[in-house]
Design a protein around this motif. Structure first.
Motif, short mmCIF file in Angstrom:
data_model
loop_
_atom_site.label_atom_id
_atom_site.label_comp_id
_atom_site.label_asym_id
_atom_site.label_seq_id
_atom_site.Cartn_x
_atom_site.Cartn_y
_atom_site.Cartn_z
N ARG A 78 120.91 47.89 39.09
CA ARG A 78 121.24 47.97 37.67
C ARG A 78 120.86 49.34 37.12
O ARG A 78 119.97 50.00 37.67
CB ARG A 78 120.56 46.87 36.88
N GLY A 79 121.54 49.71 36.06
CA GLY A 79 121.22 50.98 35.40
C GLY A 79 122.42 51.50 34.64
O GLY A 79 123.57 51.10 34.88
N ASP B 215 123.99 45.81 26.91
CA ASP B 215 124.77 44.81 27.62
C ASP B 215 126.08 44.49 26.89
O ASP B 215 126.98 43.89 27.47
CB ASP B 215 123.94 43.53 27.81
N MET C 260 118.14 53.36 40.63
CA MET C 260 118.97 52.30 40.02
C MET C 260 119.73 51.52 41.09
O MET C 260 119.87 50.29 41.00
CB MET C 260 119.97 52.92 39.02
N ASP D 206 115.82 52.61 33.25
CA ASP D 206 116.99 51.73 33.14
C ASP D 206 118.19 52.48 32.56
O ASP D 206 119.32 52.16 32.89
CB ASP D 206 116.66 50.55 32.21
N VAL D 207 117.90 53.43 31.68
CA VAL D 207 118.98 54.18 31.01
C VAL D 207 118.63 55.66 31.05
O VAL D 207 117.56 56.07 30.58
CB VAL D 207 119.15 53.75 29.53
N HIS E 104 110.42 52.08 35.97
CA HIS E 104 111.68 52.67 36.43
C HIS E 104 112.64 52.88 35.26
O HIS E 104 112.68 52.08 34.32
CB HIS E 104 112.34 51.77 37.47
N ARG F 107 113.05 47.77 28.44
CA ARG F 107 113.88 48.78 29.11
C ARG F 107 113.23 50.15 28.96
O ARG F 107 112.63 50.45 27.92
CB ARG F 107 115.28 48.84 28.50
N ARG G 177 117.77 48.87 42.57
CA ARG G 177 117.49 47.77 41.63
C ARG G 177 118.77 47.04 41.22
O ARG G 177 118.71 46.05 40.51
CB ARG G 177 116.80 48.34 40.38
N GLU H 290 108.12 57.12 35.69
CA GLU H 290 107.96 55.87 36.44
C GLU H 290 106.50 55.41 36.43
O GLU H 290 106.21 54.22 36.28
CB GLU H 290 108.45 56.07 37.88
#
Ligand code: NAD
Length: 273
Positions: free
Chosen positions: A140-141, A232, A135, A90-91, A88, A12, A138, A83
């Motif tokens: 997600r994020g 998660d 995000m 994620d958080v 990319h 991540r 994708r 990037e």
């Protein structure tokens, strides 16, 4: 970093703003200790490079991305560099802010107001928008922003700061709704009295008496909530805030106002009928 057995952020990429010191640094180090590749932002290259060196020496992966996060062009360049070097984001952890901005309302002016709104609030919009744009593609994020007790209980002499933190809480709920269908969670943290700002031992002793848990916080106290919300483990949590404040916001009693006592208020002659 291999000493930590939990590696929730392996593969991540995490970007932490205002991470040259204080809470941001502790959170950046916490993410790196759990396997994240961390982009470390702050205003000045030397401060972020020192944080990156510490993470790297401990076996982690980090990149220095100095930038003024209130400037759209610099935000774009910061994300592009992250990037290219790490992948990319994620958080995104929005932490940068001006914290030493107290001024009585009657002594406020437009430049003071604008500067605080730009650095503390507009920066959260700029970074969150740039992050969310990628995000969403994708699906997600995670975006986490930093509020303050001042969002819901006022600090004396801090109308501009408190307005930015109230704005961050409102933005967080709003972004959470707009971004939920794209798999992006948006939450926040509410630090209490975290000792990052050079108070004397005596000031610390006086102020910590107002904290139900009986001590002031340290930057490391913020790490657990930050990483939980990003992980998660918090997959079904969005639009929420976690207060990390030793119980301050739960209590009725007012905190000491030693940082902005009434004696320091401007003397205004009562000369109008
Ligand atoms: P801090 O001053 O150590 O951290 C803020 C960082 O943001 C600094 O390193 C600063 O250089 C950086 N910064 C300022 N303007 C910037 C800009 N334009 N671009 C990039 N970086 C910039 O303070 P802290 O106590 O670690 O605060 C971190 C966050 O926690 C802030 O959002 C603050 O409002 C919030 N907070 C702190 C406390 C506390 O008790 N320490 C309480 C409530 C909320």
């Amino acid at each position: 970093m291999t000493s930590n057995t939990t590696q929730r952020f392996e593969n991540r990429v995490v970007l932490v703003t205002g991470a040259g010191g204080g809470i941001g640094r502790a959170v950046a180090e916490g993410f790196a200790a759990e396997g994240a590749r961390v982009a470390v932002n702050d205003l000045h290259p030397h401060t972020v490079e020192a944080v990156v060196a510490g993470i790297t020496a401990a076996g982690g992966t980090a990149l220095a991305v100095p930038a003024d996060v209130s400037d759209a062009a610099q935000v774009e360049a910061m994300f592009a560099r992250t990037e290219a070097a790490l992948g990319h984001v994620d958080v995104l952890y929005n932490n940068a802010a001006l914290i030493d901005t107290a001024r009585h309302f009657l002594e406020a002016d437009e430049a003071w107001w604008d500067r605080i709104q730009r650095v503390n609030l507009k920066s959260v919009f700029l970074c969150s928008h740039r992050a969310a744009t990628v995000m969403a593609r994708r699906r997600r994020g995670v975006i986490i922003s930093t509020s303050s007790g001042g969002a819901t209980r006022a600090h004396r002499g801090n109308v501009a700061y408190d307005a930015t933190k109230g704005g961050i809480e409102a933005m967080t709920r709003s972004m959470a709704l707009d971004l939920a269908p794209y798999g992006i969670r948006v939450n926040g943290v509410v630090p209490g009295f975290i000792n990052t700002y050079g108070l004397t031992e005596e000031q610390l002793r006086v102020r910590e008496k107002t904290v139900p848990l009986g001590r002031y916080g340290v930057a490391a106290d913020m790490v657990g909530a930050a990483l939980f919300l990003a992980s998660d483990d918090a997959a079904y949590i969005t639009g929420q805030f976690i207060a990390v404040d030793g119980g301050v916001l739960a209590q009725q009693r007012s905190a000491n106002v030693d940082t902005f006592p009434v004696e320091g208020f401007p003397v205004i002659p009562a000369d109008l009928a």
